[in-house]
Design a protein around this motif. Structure first.
Motif, PDB file in Angstrom:
ATOM      1  N   VAL A   1       0.832  -1.202   0.000  1.00 36.10           N
ATOM      2  CA  VAL A   1       0.000   0.000   0.000  1.00 36.10           C
ATOM      3  C   VAL A   1       0.873   1.260   0.000  1.00 36.10           C
ATOM      4  N   TYR A   2       1.978   1.235   0.744  1.00 39.23           N
ATOM      5  CA  TYR A   2       2.866   2.401   0.755  1.00 39.23           C
ATOM      6  C   TYR A   2       3.482   2.643  -0.621  1.00 39.23           C
ATOM      7  N   ALA A   3       3.902   1.587  -1.305  1.00 44.27           N
ATOM      8  CA  ALA A   3       4.469   1.746  -2.654  1.00 44.27           C
ATOM      9  C   ALA A   3       3.426   2.336  -3.597  1.00 44.27           C
ATOM     10  N   ARG A   4       2.164   1.882  -3.481  1.00 43.24           N
ATOM     11  CA  ARG A   4       1.097   2.465  -4.316  1.00 43.24           C
ATOM     12  C   ARG A   4       0.891   3.937  -3.987  1.00 43.24           C
ATOM     13  N   ILE A   5       0.934   4.268  -2.715  1.00 44.90           N
ATOM     14  CA  ILE A   5       0.802   5.673  -2.295  1.00 44.90           C
ATOM     15  C   ILE A   5       1.949   6.497  -2.873  1.00 44.90           C
ATOM     16  N   TYR A   6       3.172   6.011  -2.735  1.00 49.54           N
ATOM     17  CA  TYR A   6       4.333   6.761  -3.228  1.00 49.54           C
ATOM     18  C   TYR A   6       4.276   6.942  -4.742  1.00 49.54           C
ATOM     19  N   ARG A   7       3.786   5.938  -5.465  1.00 50.14           N
ATOM     20  CA  ARG A   7       3.634   6.098  -6.914  1.00 50.14           C
ATOM     21  C   ARG A   7       2.571   7.153  -7.238  1.00 50.14           C
ATOM     22  N   ALA A   8       1.485   7.180  -6.479  1.00 48.52           N
ATOM     23  CA  ALA A   8       0.448   8.196  -6.698  1.00 48.52           C
ATOM     24  C   ALA A   8       0.993   9.591  -6.397  1.00 48.52           C
ATOM     25  N   VAL A   9       1.816   9.712  -5.377  1.00 41.62           N
ATOM     26  CA  VAL A   9       2.419  11.012  -5.039  1.00 41.62           C
ATOM     27  C   VAL A   9       3.398  11.431  -6.134  1.00 41.62           C
ATOM     28  N   ARG A  10       4.147  10.501  -6.663  1.00 38.54           N
ATOM     29  CA  ARG A  10       5.071  10.835  -7.770  1.00 38.54           C
ATOM     30  C   ARG A  10       4.330  11.361  -8.985  1.00 38.54           C
ATOM     31  N   ALA A  11       3.076  11.003  -9.129  1.00 40.71           N
ATOM     32  CA  ALA A  11       2.286  11.438 -10.283  1.00 40.71           C
ATOM     33  C   ALA A  11       1.740  12.866 -10.131  1.00 40.71           C
ATOM     34  N   ILE A  12       1.874  13.464  -8.942  1.00 39.77           N
ATOM     35  CA  ILE A  12       1.418  14.852  -8.768  1.00 39.77           C
ATOM     36  C   ILE A  12       2.364  15.743  -9.559  1.00 39.77           C
ATOM     37  N   PRO A  13       1.846  16.522 -10.497  1.00 42.39           N
ATOM     38  CA  PRO A  13       2.723  17.363 -11.321  1.00 42.39           C
ATOM     39  C   PRO A  13       3.445  18.444 -10.509  1.00 42.39           C
ATOM     40  N   TYR A  14       4.616  18.784 -10.969  1.00 48.88           N
ATOM     41  CA  TYR A  14       5.403  19.886 -10.409  1.00 48.88           C
ATOM     42  C   TYR A  14       4.529  21.139 -10.368  1.00 48.88           C
ATOM     43  N   GLY A  15       4.541  21.833  -9.245  1.00 53.07           N
ATOM     44  CA  GLY A  15       3.768  23.062  -9.110  1.00 53.07           C
ATOM     45  C   GLY A  15       2.322  22.842  -8.709  1.00 53.07           C
ATOM     46  N   ARG A  16       1.918  21.600  -8.520  1.00 52.68           N
ATOM     47  CA  ARG A  16       0.540  21.282  -8.130  1.00 52.68           C
ATOM     48  C   ARG A  16       0.534  20.580  -6.788  1.00 52.68           C
ATOM     49  N   THR A  17      -0.640  20.452  -6.205  1.00 49.78           N
ATOM     50  CA  THR A  17      -0.804  19.703  -4.959  1.00 49.78           C
ATOM     51  C   THR A  17      -1.985  18.749  -5.102  1.00 49.78           C
ATOM     52  N   ALA A  18      -2.050  17.794  -4.192  1.00 53.16           N
ATOM     53  CA  ALA A  18      -3.185  16.878  -4.077  1.00 53.16           C
ATOM     54  C   ALA A  18      -3.445  16.680  -2.591  1.00 53.16           C
TER      55      ALA A  18
ATOM     56  N   VAL B   1      -7.002   4.840   2.815  1.00 52.33           N
ATOM     57  CA  VAL B   1      -7.647   5.948   3.527  1.00 52.33           C
ATOM     58  C   VAL B   1      -6.619   7.048   3.820  1.00 52.33           C
ATOM     59  N   PRO B   2      -7.088   8.291   4.012  1.00 54.30           N
ATOM     60  CA  PRO B   2      -6.165   9.415   4.227  1.00 54.30           C
ATOM     61  C   PRO B   2      -5.176   9.227   5.377  1.00 54.30           C
ATOM     62  N   ARG B   3      -5.587   8.606   6.459  1.00 51.97           N
ATOM     63  CA  ARG B   3      -4.676   8.417   7.600  1.00 51.97           C
ATOM     64  C   ARG B   3      -3.464   7.575   7.199  1.00 51.97           C
ATOM     65  N   VAL B   4      -3.673   6.565   6.369  1.00 50.58           N
ATOM     66  CA  VAL B   4      -2.564   5.722   5.900  1.00 50.58           C
ATOM     67  C   VAL B   4      -1.646   6.548   5.003  1.00 50.58           C
ATOM     68  N   VAL B   5      -2.219   7.422   4.193  1.00 45.55           N
ATOM     69  CA  VAL B   5      -1.401   8.315   3.363  1.00 45.55           C
ATOM     70  C   VAL B   5      -0.532   9.193   4.256  1.00 45.55           C
ATOM     71  N   GLY B   6      -1.115   9.757   5.316  1.00 45.17           N
ATOM     72  CA  GLY B   6      -0.334  10.570   6.251  1.00 45.17           C
ATOM     73  C   GLY B   6       0.813   9.792   6.864  1.00 45.17           C
ATOM     74  N   ASN B   7       0.555   8.551   7.250  1.00 50.06           N
ATOM     75  CA  ASN B   7       1.623   7.708   7.809  1.00 50.06           C
ATOM     76  C   ASN B   7       2.709   7.450   6.772  1.00 50.06           C
TER      77      ASN B   7
END
Length: 144
Positions: free
Chosen positions: A66-83, A95-101
């Motif tokens: 799940v962490y690797a999937r989260i990190y891949r999703a974060v890598r997909a956030i474009p430069y200059g943008r947020t999610a 869930v969001p709490r797992v993303v925070g962890n």
């Protein structure tokens, strides 16, 4: 190819990195510099080059945890943008709490740009300091 480490300054902090070829194994923010030169891609990124880190990979994104999937999703956030934590959670099937962890334990910040993950109602947290998160987001908003 051997393992290399070094650092470069960013504001009051030094960005320490450990890598082998294009695989980044660790990034940390410390007050003191490390021995050795920084990876050239980090120097370009911290100078505001939006594509500088695109050719690097992170140990954090390997596998199907799940962490690797989260990190891949974060890598997909474009430069200059947020999610938001919720948007990343939906993309990674958690869930969001797992993303925070996951953001708190990210071994390769900047390569996995956890500073681009924000709370629904504000900026959210960042280690080592919220001021660094603001500085990174400000840098990216000027060039992105």
């Amino acid at each position: 190819m051997g393992v290399t480490g070094g650092s470069c300054p960013f504001g009051l902090w030094h960005v320490h990195m450990v890598w082998s070829g294009d695989l980044v194994m660790q990034v940390r923010f410390l007050r003191e510099p490390a021995e050795g030169p920084a990876h050239p891609a980090f120097l370009r990124y911290l100078a505001g080059n939006p594509d500088a880190l695109a050719g690097l990979s992170s140990v954090a994104t390997e596998g199907d945890s799940v962490y690797a999937r989260i990190y891949r999703a974060v890598r997909a956030i474009p430069y200059g943008r947020t999610a938001t934590y919720g948007e990343i959670a939906a993309a990674a099937g958690t869930v969001p709490r797992v993303v925070g962890n996951a953001m708190r334990t990210n071994p390769t910040p900047l390569v996995v740009p956890c500073h681009r993950v924000v709370a629904k109602g504000g900026i959210g947290g960042f280690t080592p300091s919220i001021e660094m998160k603001r500085a990174l987001l400000s840098m990216e908003s000027r060039k992105g």
